[in-house]
Design a protein around this motif. Structure first.
Motif, short mmCIF file in Angstrom:
data_model
loop_
_atom_site.label_atom_id
_atom_site.label_comp_id
_atom_site.label_asym_id
_atom_site.label_seq_id
_atom_site.Cartn_x
_atom_site.Cartn_y
_atom_site.Cartn_z
N ILE A 1 0.84 -1.20 0.00
CA ILE A 1 0.00 0.00 0.00
C ILE A 1 0.87 1.25 0.00
CG2 ILE A 1 -1.69 1.33 1.34
CD1 ILE A 1 -2.82 -1.43 2.24
N PHE A 2 1.92 1.24 0.82
CA PHE A 2 2.84 2.38 0.86
C PHE A 2 3.46 2.62 -0.51
CE2 PHE A 2 7.13 4.05 1.23
CZ PHE A 2 6.89 5.24 1.90
N ALA A 3 3.94 1.57 -1.15
CA ALA A 3 4.58 1.70 -2.46
C ALA A 3 3.60 2.26 -3.49
CB ALA A 3 5.14 0.36 -2.92
N ILE A 4 2.37 1.80 -3.46
CA ILE A 4 1.37 2.29 -4.41
C ILE A 4 1.10 3.77 -4.19
CG2 ILE A 4 -1.08 2.16 -5.06
CD1 ILE A 4 -0.83 -0.91 -4.54
N LEU A 5 0.85 4.16 -2.93
CA LEU A 5 0.53 5.55 -2.63
C LEU A 5 1.72 6.48 -2.88
CD1 LEU A 5 -1.59 5.10 0.62
CD2 LEU A 5 -2.41 5.62 -1.69
N MET A 6 2.89 6.08 -2.45
CA MET A 6 4.08 6.92 -2.62
C MET A 6 4.43 7.07 -4.10
SD MET A 6 6.33 8.86 -1.33
CE MET A 6 6.40 8.55 0.40
N SER A 7 4.39 5.97 -4.84
CA SER A 7 4.73 6.04 -6.26
C SER A 7 3.67 6.84 -7.03
CB SER A 7 4.89 4.64 -6.85
OG SER A 7 3.67 3.91 -6.79
N THR B 1 1.84 9.37 -5.88
CA THR B 1 2.01 10.79 -5.56
C THR B 1 3.27 11.36 -6.22
OG1 THR B 1 0.91 10.43 -3.45
CG2 THR B 1 2.19 12.45 -3.68
N LEU B 2 4.39 10.71 -6.03
CA LEU B 2 5.65 11.22 -6.58
C LEU B 2 5.66 11.23 -8.10
CD1 LEU B 2 8.33 9.74 -4.17
CD2 LEU B 2 7.72 12.13 -4.49
N SER B 3 5.18 10.16 -8.72
CA SER B 3 5.21 10.12 -10.18
C SER B 3 4.24 11.13 -10.78
CB SER B 3 4.89 8.70 -10.70
OG SER B 3 3.59 8.31 -10.33
N LEU B 4 3.10 11.35 -10.14
CA LEU B 4 2.15 12.34 -10.63
C LEU B 4 2.75 13.75 -10.60
CD1 LEU B 4 -0.87 12.57 -11.59
CD2 LEU B 4 -1.37 13.25 -9.24
N ILE B 5 3.33 14.11 -9.46
CA ILE B 5 3.89 15.45 -9.30
C ILE B 5 5.15 15.63 -10.15
CG2 ILE B 5 4.93 17.05 -7.65
CD1 ILE B 5 2.98 15.78 -5.54
N SER C 1 6.12 13.97 -12.87
CA SER C 1 5.85 13.97 -14.31
C SER C 1 5.22 15.29 -14.73
CB SER C 1 4.97 12.78 -14.70
OG SER C 1 3.70 12.85 -14.07
N ALA C 2 4.40 15.87 -13.88
CA ALA C 2 3.83 17.20 -14.18
C ALA C 2 4.93 18.23 -14.28
CB ALA C 2 2.80 17.61 -13.12
N TRP C 3 5.83 18.21 -13.32
CA TRP C 3 6.91 19.19 -13.29
C TRP C 3 7.82 19.05 -14.51
CZ3 TRP C 3 8.40 23.68 -11.94
CH2 TRP C 3 9.75 24.02 -11.95
N VAL C 4 8.26 17.83 -14.79
CA VAL C 4 9.18 17.61 -15.92
C VAL C 4 8.49 17.93 -17.24
CG1 VAL C 4 10.51 15.85 -17.15
CG2 VAL C 4 10.61 15.96 -14.66
N THR C 5 7.22 17.58 -17.37
CA THR C 5 6.48 17.91 -18.58
C THR C 5 6.39 19.42 -18.75
OG1 THR C 5 5.20 15.86 -18.43
CG2 THR C 5 4.30 17.60 -19.83
N TYR C 6 6.08 20.12 -17.67
CA TYR C 6 6.00 21.59 -17.72
C TYR C 6 7.35 22.21 -18.08
CZ TYR C 6 5.57 26.42 -16.32
OH TYR C 6 5.61 27.79 -16.31
N VAL C 7 8.41 21.72 -17.48
CA VAL C 7 9.75 22.25 -17.77
C VAL C 7 10.10 22.03 -19.24
CG1 VAL C 7 12.22 21.87 -17.33
CG2 VAL C 7 10.63 22.09 -15.41
N ASN C 8 9.71 20.89 -19.78
CA ASN C 8 10.04 20.57 -21.17
C ASN C 8 9.19 21.28 -22.21
OD1 ASN C 8 12.30 18.86 -20.89
ND2 ASN C 8 10.97 17.20 -20.22
N ALA D 1 5.50 6.55 -16.01
CA ALA D 1 6.35 6.70 -14.81
C ALA D 1 5.83 5.91 -13.61
CB ALA D 1 6.47 8.18 -14.45
N TRP D 2 4.51 5.81 -13.46
CA TRP D 2 3.95 5.22 -12.24
C TRP D 2 4.40 3.78 -12.01
CZ3 TRP D 2 -1.92 4.47 -10.89
CH2 TRP D 2 -2.04 4.17 -9.53
#
Length: 71
Positions: A6-12, A14-18, A20-27, A45-46
């Motif tokens: 459960i931890f791995a699902i939730l952490m991955s 959250t982190l991959s969503l944020i 990927s948004a950041w890297v997509t925006y930067v690019n 990424a997820w």
């Protein structure tokens, strides 16, 4: 083990969503197709982030405990 999964699902999620948004925006910036491009990047990424979080989670947790004890 259930907690670890459960931890791995939730952490991955959250982190991959944020991240990927950041890297997509930067690019590409505020591109008209931003949302679709971001969601595509996030879907790629997820799974990788989930596997990494599941495998490295226990090691990182122990490392964080050791560091916290020293400071």
């Amino acid at each position: 083990m259930k907690h670890r999964i459960i931890f791995a699902i939730l952490m991955s999620f959250t982190l991959s969503l944020i991240m990927s948004a950041w890297v997509t925006y930067v690019n590409i910036g505020t591109h008209p197709g931003f949302l679709g491009i971001w969601m595509h990047a996030w879907l790629l990424a997820w799974p990788a982030a989930g596997i990494i979080a599941f495998i490295s989670g226990p090691f990182i947790h122990k490392l964080a405990q050791r560091i916290a004890e020293k400071i």
